[in-house]
Structures are given as C-alpha cells and as structure tokens.
Enzyme design. Sequence first.
Site, mmCIF file in Angstrom:
data_model
loop_
_atom_site.group_PDB
_atom_site.id
_atom_site.type_symbol
_atom_site.label_atom_id
_atom_site.label_comp_id
_atom_site.label_asym_id
_atom_site.label_seq_id
_atom_site.Cartn_x
_atom_site.Cartn_y
_atom_site.Cartn_z
ATOM 1 N N ASP A 60 34.612 -32.207 28.927
ATOM 2 C CA ASP A 60 34.214 -32.317 27.315
ATOM 3 C C ASP A 60 33.339 -33.678 27.385
ATOM 4 O OD1 ASP A 60 35.646 -31.280 24.494
ATOM 5 O OD2 ASP A 60 33.848 -32.040 24.697
ATOM 6 N N GLU A 111 35.651 -30.533 14.135
ATOM 7 C CA GLU A 111 36.319 -31.513 15.121
ATOM 8 C C GLU A 111 37.160 -32.385 14.225
ATOM 9 O OE1 GLU A 111 33.115 -31.732 18.428
ATOM 10 O OE2 GLU A 111 34.748 -32.830 18.645
HETATM 11 C C1 GLC Z 1 32.405 -31.474 21.427
HETATM 12 C C2 GLC Z 1 33.487 -30.499 21.696
HETATM 13 C C3 GLC Z 1 33.380 -29.287 22.486
HETATM 14 C C4 GLC Z 1 31.807 -29.111 22.797
HETATM 15 C C5 GLC Z 1 31.235 -30.473 23.468
HETATM 16 C C6 GLC Z 1 29.882 -30.012 23.628
HETATM 17 O O1 GLC Z 1 32.835 -32.768 21.350
HETATM 18 O O2 GLC Z 1 34.978 -30.920 21.819
HETATM 19 O O3 GLC Z 1 33.966 -28.224 21.944
HETATM 20 O O4 GLC Z 1 31.818 -27.978 23.663
HETATM 21 O O5 GLC Z 1 31.577 -31.510 22.930
HETATM 22 O O6 GLC Z 1 29.244 -30.455 22.404
#
Ligand code: GLC
Length: 620
Positions: free
Chosen positions: A313, A511
């Site tokens: 992530d 988030e």
């Molecule tokens: C974010 C999320 C994830 C996403 C990634 C790229 O923080 O946790 O779900 O795919 O970063 O944007």
Amino acid sequence: MKHAALFRKIVLASAAAAACSFLFYQITAAAASKPRALSSYDPQVKQVLAQMTLDEKIGQMTQPDQSALRDPGDVENLFLGSLLSGGDSDPKEGNSLEAWTNMYDHYQERTKKTRLQIPLLYGVDAVHGHNNLLGAVIFPHDIALGCTRNPKLVEQVEKVTAAEMRASGVQWAFGPCVTVPQDIRWGRTYEGFSEDPSIVASLGEAAVKGFQGASLSDPLAVVASAKHYAGDGGTTFGTARGGRGLDQGDTRVDEATLRKIHLPGYVTAVKAGVGTIMPSYSSWNGVKCSASKRLLTEILKQELGFEGFLISDYNAIDQINPKDYKESIAVSINAGMDMAMVTNRYPQFIANLKALVNEGQVPMSRIDDAVTRILRVKFAMGLMDKGRSPLADRSIQKTFGSPEHRAVARQAVRESLVLLKNDRKTLPLSKNAVRIHVAGKSADNIGNQCGGWTIRWQGQTGAVTTGGTTILAAIKNAVSKDTQVTYSADGSGAAGATVGVVVIGERPYAEGNGDRAELSLAKEDLDAVAAMKAAGIPLVTILISGRPMVLGDTLDKSDALLAAWLPGTEGQGVADVLFGDYKPTGKLSFSWPRANGQLPINMHTAKYDPLFKVGYGLKY
Ligand code: GLC
C-alpha cells in the site's frame, strides 16, 4: 425384431454421443472459465529474467506515484516497472479522458528508451468506476453492490469499469476491496461488500472476473488487486495510527478467526486468477501485514498458491520501522512483498534495496521471485508481445461514459436500494401526484451521492464533482408534466404538498477521515426531517451514506425509509424504485445498529439484536 434392435442401438448410440458432447462442453466451459495459470508464462519469463541487471530487476519492483517523479526521465533511467495515480494524482492538464490518455501514453512511450523495453503497469483506484476521470460512469460503492447479492451484475460493473479504464490506457485497478468490515465506525466500510465473509467471497470473485475478463490479454481487461490483505476491516477501535479510530489499526484475532472472517475473499480471488494482491497497512496481533512472512508467503503464496505479485500500500513499508527505512525494506521484501508503492522515496527505495542485495540481506532468489511474478502478469497481459503496442487503444474511447455503460450503473443502483420501512404503502409514489416536495442536503448533490474516491481522493460535496443525475433531477425526470416538484434543502415550504421526500446522510470522506466514534445523523438532517414532518404530509426519507447510521426518531417520523448508500452518478435508478418502475430487491449486507451503544455490532456479536439484521429488506 431386427429393426427394433437396430433402432435401440441407434438410440443408445445417439444418447451416448449427446452425453459425450455435453461432457466435452462442460470440460471446455470449465477450462474456458478458468484463466490460464500465471506460472505457465515462466518459460518466457525466465528468458527475460536471465538478461536483466540488478538495477533493471529492482526497477521493476518500484512503483512511484507519477506526481512524485522528480523527472519523467526517471521512468527510463531507473527502469521503472510501474506508476500509479493516487486519489489526487492527476494530469497537469486536468481530469479529462484526453488528458489522462496523453499522460499514460507519455510515460509508456518512455519505456521504449530502455534496453529491454518492458512496458509499465499503470495503477489507479478504480473502486467504483474509473472514478478519477470527469465523465466516467460512477457506480454505486461496494456496500451498495453487496446489497444486490448479484455476482453477475458485479461482474458486469467491473467489466464496464475495465473498459473505461482501458479507454485511457490505464490497465491496473486497485480493486476489488475484499475487506470484511466488522465495525461500521471505520471510514472504509463502504469500500466493502459486506460484514458477511460469504457475500464478500462471492462478489469479490465476480469482481475479479469482471476486471480481468476471460483472459488478461483481452484489450478490454485490466489486472485486478484484491485488497487489503488481511483483516483490514477487523481492527480494534482506538488502535488506529494516532491512537484514535480504526483505520490502519491492529486486528486482534487468532489465526482460525482470521481465516474464517477475513480470508474468504482472497481464497476466491486467487481461484479466479487475480493478478495482484495488496497487503494492508493494518497489523495482525501487532505485526504489520506488510512485514508478515506468515501472511505474505506461507499462507498466501505457499498454501493458497497465489502466483501473481504483491503490491504494497501507499508508503506502507515505511510504517514497519519508521526510524529505519532500509530495515523496513529488508523486512517487507523478505516477508514476500514484490513491488513497493513508494511515491516520493523511490530513489531511496532503489538505493537501499540494491545495497541490501549486495550485502546479502535480501537474497537474489527473493528478487528473482518478485520479478518473475511481476513479469508473469506483464506476459499474461500481452505487454511483452513484441508486435503489440502498450500505448492506449483510443478506439475504445467511443464507449467511455456511454448510455450503455450508464444503463449498467442504473441497474446496479436499482438493485442496491434497501427498503427499511414502508407504512401505509407510502411507496411507490405516484407520477401524477399534484406536488412532491423534495428536501435535504443530499437531494441535489452529486458529490454526496458519489462519496469518496470520486475525482478527488476524499470526494467533494456539491455539484462540482462530475456529470450525473441527482435524486432531485431524477424525480423531476420521472413525474408527469402536470406534477409540480418543489425543493428546499432545509425542508421549508413542504406544507400542502402531496408527499415529501427528504434526502439526508453523510458528506464524502475516504479512509481514516471517515472514522467516527458514533454514527448519529447530523443536526441539519434532523432539522430537515422535522420541518418536513411538521408539514403533516406523508414522508419518505432516503439515506445517502457509506454505512448504516443511528436513525433515532427519524425512523418513527418517516412513513417510508430507503437506504440508498452511495449510488454514484446514475441517480435515475433511485427514481425507478421510488415510482415503482423497479421493485426494491436489495437486502442489507451490514447489520443496522439501534443505537451507538451497540457499536460494533455484527453477525458474530453475542445477543445479536440490531435494528435490522443482515438480509433485511422490504418489497412492494
Ligand atoms: C491508499 C489506500 C489503497 C489505495 C492506495 C493507492 O492509501 O489504502 O486502498 O489503493 O493508497 O491509492
């Protein structure tokens, strides 16, 4: 006699032939539905791997955010294998299809300057349509799709999403999110299909099939990313980073519980041939998922047989040991991470990993395994086919945002709505009512209707987000020419109307920004409901939210109540159900709490006594 025996022989022979052909069909159909194993590309992969330098191998394992590139030339100078656009990482020229396609092609072109010319994988969070782009069809978020219980529809939704992504060249979706949220106070609840693992397993598999199609080499397919592995939706309240909330917190369960509740979506995604999986920021019993060899290698790769690659992530590796980036990289790569989503620190990532290999702290065999997995996906997608251009196929753009695509989203809206109350058959409404008064902050607000991950990472309240049909517009479209539709955000002016419709709920978030300690309705919503109730007319309440909310006396004040979740741009689907052109079929995929004191409440809670249970939904 002779003829009868002959006739019997002919009948038996033709029956046998029919049985064989049916069996053959079943076998070929099954074979056709099972995607080609990624490891079947290993002979070609090995040939490329044998030519690669360490710099080229580490470049393949590095994924900066395009907005963080110090110089576009880093694409070829550092042999980058992938780029992403995070939620707010857009072309400088803005969010049009043209600007995105030009940006994708610009970066892809640069790979031709490298020795091996290995094309980029470009990743985005297409979590409810190609949601960064203006004019893209924005689908209902996963919580809504969970209420449809319709795998075929979910597969169709992701198939359309994949086509709209490929229209811009982009060929990697960071989805489906196969989280199984256990506490709806979590800001990412709406990214999940359900608190019920079996619903997640079924719809997650369908989503992977929709994104990836029958073959990853299909020009309309994208590679999917099942996320966030594992237990992202099972964290304990108060363990989030910074000590509040749930997001990126700690999931404190034994392995048997983790497997029962949080793994089913990965089992079916792997079976469906998912090309990538994204480990979670969160921890499992105090160990960061991105650092867990048990999770990444032993369970996922060895036991479940996952043959694709793991993408971290966004800067998740940094969190393993915030004081020592090099140590964090060593731990994560040795645990089984294959590609790092590193955004700004990509030069340090590359330099540290190279040093770790040269110092023997990360074995070359681990690097070769990671690059093998990445190249498997690129071969499967046809990216390595010499005769095939990796640039966007702009002929696909004719279907971008098309009526056919919008029709799929409208059907998803219809099937996602859950009717929670309908006293005195208030619904369906008549299209010939004298006057319908509409109210509420989300009645004419495409931004609230779409929620987070829409154009902006956090979404954006108001009409500014993108084109689409608000619920107010949808009601106006549906009624007869003699019916008057009036509107006030605060509910004033309702007296004398035939019926009132008030649209309330949540403003957009994404988030951790959506973590809440309690889920009561906002005062502005309660006031709008009260104003409508005071008018003494039948009242339909529509909730636009990323999760069930504590309704309090709003349920009693409403004659009918419809959970519409985050329906996206095709609000006409809400009117289809309001006026009975489509009967409500949605069933709750999350438990609905009576009060904040019940939270967290889910199907596994002892003395399970929610206001509405998973599976609840009225019909006309
Ligand atoms: C974010 C999320 C994830 C996403 C990634 C790229 O923080 O946790 O779900 O795919 O970063 O944007």
